[in-house]
Design an enzyme around this catalytic site. Structure first.
Site, mmCIF file in Angstrom:
data_model
loop_
_atom_site.group_PDB
_atom_site.id
_atom_site.type_symbol
_atom_site.label_atom_id
_atom_site.label_comp_id
_atom_site.label_asym_id
_atom_site.label_seq_id
_atom_site.Cartn_x
_atom_site.Cartn_y
_atom_site.Cartn_z
ATOM 1 N N HIS A 80 1.100 11.209 30.197
ATOM 2 C CA HIS A 80 0.666 9.894 29.732
ATOM 3 C C HIS A 80 1.369 8.773 30.497
ATOM 4 O O HIS A 80 0.761 7.747 30.804
ATOM 5 C CB HIS A 80 0.942 9.769 28.227
ATOM 6 C CG HIS A 80 0.498 8.478 27.632
ATOM 7 N ND1 HIS A 80 -0.837 8.160 27.456
ATOM 8 C CD2 HIS A 80 1.194 7.413 27.185
ATOM 9 C CE1 HIS A 80 -0.928 6.960 26.917
ATOM 10 N NE2 HIS A 80 0.292 6.485 26.748
ATOM 11 N N LEU A 101 5.687 -6.242 40.566
ATOM 12 C CA LEU A 101 5.778 -5.059 39.724
ATOM 13 C C LEU A 101 7.220 -4.734 39.355
ATOM 14 O O LEU A 101 7.898 -3.966 40.038
ATOM 15 C CB LEU A 101 5.132 -3.882 40.463
ATOM 16 C CG LEU A 101 4.746 -2.678 39.641
ATOM 17 C CD1 LEU A 101 3.682 -3.038 38.606
ATOM 18 C CD2 LEU A 101 4.210 -1.582 40.561
#
Length: 154
Positions: A79, A104
């Site tokens: 995930h 980021l």
């Protein structure tokens, strides 16, 4: 020409907030150190939610760049890879679409909690620094466009 201040928006994920809260504090401090102005800080539930708010902030004239902060910690499934990869891909797409940097400052995927803690300052500072550098470089490119009649670059 007088230099304009760089106006940043910060989006921070609340998931793993023990990590991202510290990232936010480091990012704010580093932005002040670099002379950038934080115009808005928006908290979102998780890293995966950052692109939606990024789109909204990119539409604002008072934002030059966005710093995205999050921590995607490795679990028992993949995930974390899905969340980090899809978020990064969408942020790149939005940055290119709007012509404004989104940096980021997202730790992961694959990071353990301990690894994330070790990277708090590095990721926050680098994301802010990249935003400031990119805005400055975009401004220089725009200035060159204005001078194009007078300057030829081979």
């Amino acid at each position: 020409m007088q230099e304009r201040s760089i106006k940043l928006g910060i989006i921070v994920a609340e998931f793993n907030y023990d990590i991202t809260y510290l990232m936010l504090q480091k990012a704010i401090s580093h932005a002040k150190f670099l002379g950038a102005e934080i115009k808005v800080v928006v908290k979102v539930p998780g890293t995966y939610d950052i692109p939606l708010i990024a789109r909204k902030l990119l539409e604002k004239n008072y934002i030059d760049a966005i710093v995205a902060l999050g921590a995607v910690i490795k679990g028992e499934t993949k995930h974390d890879e899905l969340v980090a990869n899809q978020t990064a891909r969408k942020l790149v797409d939005l940055s290119v679409e709007y012509g404004k940097p989104i940096t980021l400052g997202i730790i992961g995927p694959g990071a353990t909690h301990e690894q994330a803690v070790e990277r708090i300052e590095e990721y926050a500072n680098r994301a802010v620094e990249a935003a400031v550098k990119l805005v400055n470089r975009i401004r220089r490119i725009n200035e060159l466009e204005e001078l194009q009649e007078m300057v030829t670059i081979d």
